[in-house]
Motif scaffolding. Structure first.
Motif, short mmCIF file in Angstrom:
data_model
loop_
_atom_site.label_atom_id
_atom_site.label_comp_id
_atom_site.label_asym_id
_atom_site.label_seq_id
_atom_site.Cartn_x
_atom_site.Cartn_y
_atom_site.Cartn_z
N THR A 3 6.36 6.30 4.55
CA THR A 3 5.14 6.86 5.14
C THR A 3 4.04 6.91 4.11
OG1 THR A 3 5.66 9.13 4.57
CG2 THR A 3 6.56 8.31 6.65
N ILE A 4 2.84 7.16 4.60
CA ILE A 4 1.69 7.34 3.71
C ILE A 4 1.94 8.51 2.77
CG2 ILE A 4 -0.73 8.01 3.65
CD1 ILE A 4 -0.45 5.21 4.58
N ALA A 5 2.45 9.61 3.32
CA ALA A 5 2.65 10.80 2.51
C ALA A 5 3.61 10.52 1.36
CB ALA A 5 3.19 11.94 3.37
N LEU A 26 3.54 -6.06 -1.52
CA LEU A 26 3.39 -4.76 -2.16
C LEU A 26 4.70 -4.08 -2.51
CD1 LEU A 26 0.41 -3.09 -0.32
CD2 LEU A 26 0.56 -3.80 -2.70
N SER A 27 5.83 -4.74 -2.22
CA SER A 27 7.13 -4.14 -2.51
C SER A 27 7.20 -2.72 -1.96
CB SER A 27 7.39 -4.16 -4.02
OG SER A 27 7.39 -5.48 -4.50
N MET A 28 6.88 -2.58 -0.67
CA MET A 28 6.98 -1.32 0.06
C MET A 28 5.83 -0.35 -0.24
SD MET A 28 9.54 -1.90 1.93
CE MET A 28 10.06 -0.33 2.62
N SER A 29 4.82 -0.74 -1.03
CA SER A 29 3.65 0.10 -1.23
C SER A 29 2.61 -0.23 -0.17
CB SER A 29 3.07 -0.12 -2.63
OG SER A 29 3.98 0.29 -3.62
N LEU A 30 1.76 0.73 0.13
CA LEU A 30 0.73 0.53 1.13
C LEU A 30 -0.64 0.47 0.47
CD1 LEU A 30 2.02 3.05 3.81
CD2 LEU A 30 2.41 0.60 3.69
N THR A 106 4.07 4.31 14.27
CA THR A 106 3.79 5.48 13.45
C THR A 106 3.17 5.09 12.12
OG1 THR A 106 5.63 6.70 14.45
CG2 THR A 106 4.82 7.49 12.32
N LEU A 107 3.73 4.05 11.49
CA LEU A 107 3.19 3.59 10.21
C LEU A 107 1.76 3.11 10.36
CD1 LEU A 107 3.44 2.76 7.24
CD2 LEU A 107 4.46 0.61 8.01
N LEU A 108 1.48 2.33 11.40
CA LEU A 108 0.13 1.82 11.61
C LEU A 108 -0.85 2.96 11.89
CD1 LEU A 108 0.97 -1.34 13.74
CD2 LEU A 108 0.11 -1.30 11.40
N GLU A 109 -0.42 3.95 12.66
CA GLU A 109 -1.27 5.10 12.92
C GLU A 109 -1.57 5.85 11.62
OE1 GLU A 109 -2.75 6.17 15.54
OE2 GLU A 109 -1.76 5.37 17.33
#
Length: 202
Positions: A3-5, A26-30, A106-109
């Motif tokens: 998640t973002i958090a 991004l190797s799982m980074s956003l 959820t991730l996109l939101e």
């Protein structure tokens, strides 16, 4: 699931490319919105994100001064960008794109919310002007008083004919403007909607 958090404080590398950004890079980074490069809305070949047809992603749309106007996500980024272009052509000059093969809603939101927070202010397309970006064009709202009066005095068949003609005129104006911007792809509108005074792509 990430998640973002869970990724707050993660340092992301600066990406310099002329292609949409992909989550696998991004190797799982956003990514933050500011760390993605501006891409021309209409590319050098006159197309709109041609590699992203049927691809899922998040995007930010910017005007000619690179001011953020709208943040959205889609299961077909290329088609959605085409829809936004015909609805708000004067505001669609630059775009930033994050593509992901297996995202969750959820991730996109969460990403959209993070980009909006990062921007500091809510762009018009996600606020008071949201319907202009997300709904078919209603040409009846822009008709001059004389045309509106003519519609009110028309029979049902006459009204359908008038609305279709007004919609065709608006379609021609949009296409002329976009061709002037360098667009070369064929934009096909839904014919049945024109009878209701609405314009939207197939």
């Amino acid at each position: 699931m990430f998640t973002i958090a869970a990724l707050q404080g993660t340092a992301l590398p600066r990406i310099n490319s002329n292609a949409p950004f992909h989550c696998s890079q991004l190797s799982m980074s956003l990514p933050k919105l500011a760390e993605l490069d501006f891409l021309p809305y209409i590319d050098a070949d006159g197309a709109i994100a041609p590699t992203l047809g049927g691809k899922i992603g998040l995007y930010g749309i910017f005007d000619g001064s690179q001011t953020l106007c709208y943040v959205g996500y889609s299961r077909d980024v290329s088609k959605s960008l085409q829809q936004h272009l015909i609805r708000c052509p004067e505001q669609c000059h630059w775009v930033k794109i994050f593509q992901c093969d297996r995202p969750s809603r959820t991730l996109l939101e969460e990403m959209r919310a993070a980009w909006l927070t990062e921007n500091g202010t809510v762009p018009p397309g996600n606020g008071e002007a949201e319907s202009l970006w997300t709904q078919p064009i209603d040409i009846k709202e822009d008709l001059p008083p004389a045309a509106r009066e003519a519609l009110q005095q028309s029979t049902e068949l006459e009204m359908v004919k008038h609305l279709k003609n007004y919609a065709r005129q608006r379609e021609a104006t949009i296409k002329e403007y976009l061709i002037g911007r360098g667009l070369k792809i064929d934009l096909r509108f839904q014919p049945k909607l024109k009878e209701q005074g609405l314009l939207d792509l197939k």
